[in-house]
Design a protein around this motif. Structure first.
Motif, PDB file in Angstrom:
ATOM      1  N   GLY A  32      18.345  32.945  40.088  1.00  0.00           N
ATOM      2  CA  GLY A  32      19.678  33.439  40.396  1.00  0.00           C
ATOM      3  C   GLY A  32      19.702  34.310  41.626  1.00  0.00           C
ATOM      4  N   ALA A  33      18.555  34.888  42.006  1.00  0.00           N
ATOM      5  CA  ALA A  33      18.519  35.766  43.166  1.00  0.00           C
ATOM      6  C   ALA A  33      18.838  35.021  44.458  1.00  0.00           C
ATOM      7  N   ALA A  34      18.697  33.679  44.449  1.00  0.00           N
ATOM      8  CA  ALA A  34      18.966  32.897  45.646  1.00  0.00           C
ATOM      9  C   ALA A  34      20.464  32.690  45.862  1.00  0.00           C
ATOM     10  N   LEU A  35      21.274  33.043  44.885  1.00  0.00           N
ATOM     11  CA  LEU A  35      22.705  32.827  44.976  1.00  0.00           C
ATOM     12  C   LEU A  35      23.399  34.076  45.508  1.00  0.00           C
ATOM     13  N   ARG A  36      24.341  33.881  46.411  1.00  0.00           N
ATOM     14  CA  ARG A  36      25.102  35.008  46.926  1.00  0.00           C
ATOM     15  C   ARG A  36      26.049  35.525  45.854  1.00  0.00           C
ATOM     16  N   PRO A  37      26.120  36.847  45.626  1.00  0.00           N
ATOM     17  CA  PRO A  37      27.042  37.389  44.620  1.00  0.00           C
ATOM     18  C   PRO A  37      28.487  37.041  44.944  1.00  0.00           C
ATOM     19  N   VAL A  38      29.252  36.711  43.916  1.00  0.00           N
ATOM     20  CA  VAL A  38      30.658  36.350  44.074  1.00  0.00           C
ATOM     21  C   VAL A  38      31.486  37.192  43.109  1.00  0.00           C
ATOM     22  N   LEU A  39      32.567  37.779  43.624  1.00  0.00           N
ATOM     23  CA  LEU A  39      33.478  38.570  42.801  1.00  0.00           C
ATOM     24  C   LEU A  39      34.563  37.684  42.220  1.00  0.00           C
ATOM     25  N   VAL A  40      34.721  37.737  40.896  1.00  0.00           N
ATOM     26  CA  VAL A  40      35.816  37.048  40.208  1.00  0.00           C
ATOM     27  C   VAL A  40      36.627  38.112  39.472  1.00  0.00           C
ATOM     28  N   GLU A  41      37.872  38.289  39.886  1.00  0.00           N
ATOM     29  CA  GLU A  41      38.770  39.248  39.249  1.00  0.00           C
ATOM     30  C   GLU A  41      39.755  38.482  38.382  1.00  0.00           C
ATOM     31  N   LEU A  42      39.831  38.841  37.105  1.00  0.00           N
ATOM     32  CA  LEU A  42      40.783  38.203  36.203  1.00  0.00           C
ATOM     33  C   LEU A  42      41.921  39.162  35.917  1.00  0.00           C
ATOM     34  N   PHE A  43      43.124  38.793  36.310  1.00  0.00           N
ATOM     35  CA  PHE A  43      44.321  39.568  35.998  1.00  0.00           C
ATOM     36  C   PHE A  43      44.868  39.045  34.676  1.00  0.00           C
ATOM     37  N   THR A  44      44.926  39.936  33.696  1.00  0.00           N
ATOM     38  CA  THR A  44      45.190  39.527  32.327  1.00  0.00           C
ATOM     39  C   THR A  44      46.059  40.567  31.628  1.00  0.00           C
ATOM     40  N   SER A  45      46.475  40.256  30.405  1.00  0.00           N
ATOM     41  CA  SER A  45      47.256  41.199  29.622  1.00  0.00           C
ATOM     42  C   SER A  45      47.072  40.917  28.137  1.00  0.00           C
ATOM     43  N   GLN A  46      47.023  41.988  27.356  1.00  0.00           N
ATOM     44  CA  GLN A  46      46.912  41.840  25.898  1.00  0.00           C
ATOM     45  C   GLN A  46      48.157  41.187  25.304  1.00  0.00           C
ATOM     46  N   GLY A  47      49.282  41.243  26.009  1.00  0.00           N
ATOM     47  CA  GLY A  47      50.517  40.678  25.489  1.00  0.00           C
ATOM     48  C   GLY A  47      50.750  39.233  25.834  1.00  0.00           C
ATOM     49  N   CYS A  48      49.806  38.606  26.534  1.00  0.00           N
ATOM     50  CA  CYS A  48      49.966  37.234  27.030  1.00  0.00           C
ATOM     51  C   CYS A  48      49.217  36.258  26.128  1.00  0.00           C
ATOM     52  N   SER A  49      49.941  35.335  25.501  1.00  0.00           N
ATOM     53  CA  SER A  49      49.313  34.398  24.575  1.00  0.00           C
ATOM     54  C   SER A  49      48.429  33.377  25.277  1.00  0.00           C
ATOM     55  N   SER A  50      48.606  33.178  26.580  1.00  0.00           N
ATOM     56  CA  SER A  50      47.783  32.239  27.336  1.00  0.00           C
ATOM     57  C   SER A  50      46.492  32.861  27.836  1.00  0.00           C
ATOM     58  N   CYS A  51      46.343  34.180  27.690  1.00  0.00           N
ATOM     59  CA  CYS A  51      45.215  34.878  28.291  1.00  0.00           C
ATOM     60  C   CYS A  51      43.905  34.839  27.500  1.00  0.00           C
ATOM     61  N   PRO A  52      43.908  34.840  26.156  1.00  0.00           N
ATOM     62  CA  PRO A  52      42.625  34.910  25.441  1.00  0.00           C
ATOM     63  C   PRO A  52      41.586  33.873  25.863  1.00  0.00           C
ATOM     64  N   PRO A  53      41.932  32.588  26.110  1.00  0.00           N
ATOM     65  CA  PRO A  53      40.894  31.662  26.574  1.00  0.00           C
ATOM     66  C   PRO A  53      40.290  32.084  27.906  1.00  0.00           C
ATOM     67  N   ALA A  54      41.100  32.640  28.810  1.00  0.00           N
ATOM     68  CA  ALA A  54      40.586  33.097  30.095  1.00  0.00           C
ATOM     69  C   ALA A  54      39.710  34.336  29.919  1.00  0.00           C
ATOM     70  N   ASP A  55      40.100  35.230  29.004  1.00  0.00           N
ATOM     71  CA  ASP A  55      39.277  36.411  28.725  1.00  0.00           C
ATOM     72  C   ASP A  55      37.913  35.994  28.176  1.00  0.00           C
ATOM     73  N   ALA A  56      37.910  35.004  27.288  1.00  0.00           N
ATOM     74  CA  ALA A  56      36.651  34.515  26.719  1.00  0.00           C
ATOM     75  C   ALA A  56      35.802  33.835  27.790  1.00  0.00           C
ATOM     76  N   PHE A  57      36.451  33.112  28.697  1.00  0.00           N
ATOM     77  CA  PHE A  57      35.726  32.479  29.802  1.00  0.00           C
ATOM     78  C   PHE A  57      35.065  33.530  30.689  1.00  0.00           C
ATOM     79  N   LEU A  58      35.790  34.623  30.984  1.00  0.00           N
ATOM     80  CA  LEU A  58      35.205  35.676  31.813  1.00  0.00           C
ATOM     81  C   LEU A  58      33.977  36.286  31.133  1.00  0.00           C
ATOM     82  N   ASP A  59      34.021  36.389  29.813  1.00  0.00           N
ATOM     83  CA  ASP A  59      32.874  36.900  29.058  1.00  0.00           C
ATOM     84  C   ASP A  59      31.660  36.004  29.269  1.00  0.00           C
ATOM     85  N   ARG A  60      31.847  34.694  29.264  1.00  0.00           N
ATOM     86  CA  ARG A  60      30.734  33.769  29.515  1.00  0.00           C
ATOM     87  C   ARG A  60      30.311  33.812  30.979  1.00  0.00           C
TER      88      ARG A  60
END
Length: 241
Positions: A32-60
């Protein structure tokens, strides 16, 4: 939330997630050290029903080599039945700045890859493609690291860049008491607690001493650094400390 079409796309992405993740793991370089670091920012909300799958993806995603994955909870869902316990107005403003710069709209879940690409946060394959395409085109680029109590930046940049220290909570479990996700409990990872500007960098080698208290932000147990062009511009370097 981005209307019914987005919900349908998120469901399709969720169905495809498992095979995509398996293929990604098989194709990933062993070092993994050969890979350049990449920032992924997830804009999310606890009140959004579409967000939990994206939150779980960010965890992985945070476990992949040299991925700086962070959660930014926005406030604009708060008026719709549940006040997000992790939301910050600063994150809402940052999302709007990205949207304005790219001629897009602000929605949740929204992923921003390296400050360059905005896309639906639950579309795992699309996020991975954006990461891979950036790495293929970017080359080595500037670097940032913590070394003997100092932040060290090294490399060339085209213009002045902003340096920010980002304080994070590595994992937060929240029981949702209202809104679209009422009665459910979710985990959120690398949640932004605070951000502190550290100055401006114009390239070359910069050693920036950090006082011991800088990495002891109340409520945070992890920190990252983001080096970025002004005005929600491109991210030039990022890393966990």
């Amino acid at each position: 939330m981005r209307r019914p079409l987005v919900s349908a796309l998120l469901l399709l992405a969720a169905c495809q997630r498992a095979p995509e993740t398996a293929q990604r793991a098989q194709a990933r370089p062993a070092d993994g050290a050969a890979l350049r670091p990449v920032l992924v920012e997830l804009f999310t909300s606890q009140g959004c029903s579409s967000c939990p799958p994206a939150d779980a993806f960010l965890d992985r995603l945070q476990h992949e080599p040299n991925i700086v994955a962070i959660s930014r909870h926005v406030t604009w869902w708060d008026r719709l039945g549940w006040r997000d316990t992790l939301a910050r107005q600063e994150d809402t403003e940052r999302q709007r700045a990205y949207a304005a710069r790219h001629g897009d709209e602000a929605y949740t879940p929204q992923a921003v890859v390296q400050g360059r690409v905005l896309l639906i946060g639950g579309r795992e394959g699309a996020v991975h493609r954006a990461i891979d395409e950036y790495r293929a085109a970017a080359g080595a680029g500037p670097s940032v690291r913590l070394e003997r109590g100092a932040l060290v930046l090294d490399g060339a940049v085209a213009g002045p860049a902003e340096i920010r220290l980002v304080a994070l909570r590595s994992r937060v479990r929240v029981a949702i008491g209202g809104g679209e996700n009422v009665g459910r409990t979710y985990d959120y990872v690398n949640v932004v607690v605070a951000e502190t500007p550290l100055g401006t960098w114009r390239g070359g080698r910069l050693r920036l001493p950090l006082a011991p208290g800088r990495l002891r932000t109340p409520g945070a147990d992890r920190h990252a650094v983001i080096v970025q062009e002004p005005g929600a511009g491109q991210v030039l370097a990022a890393g966990f400390l």
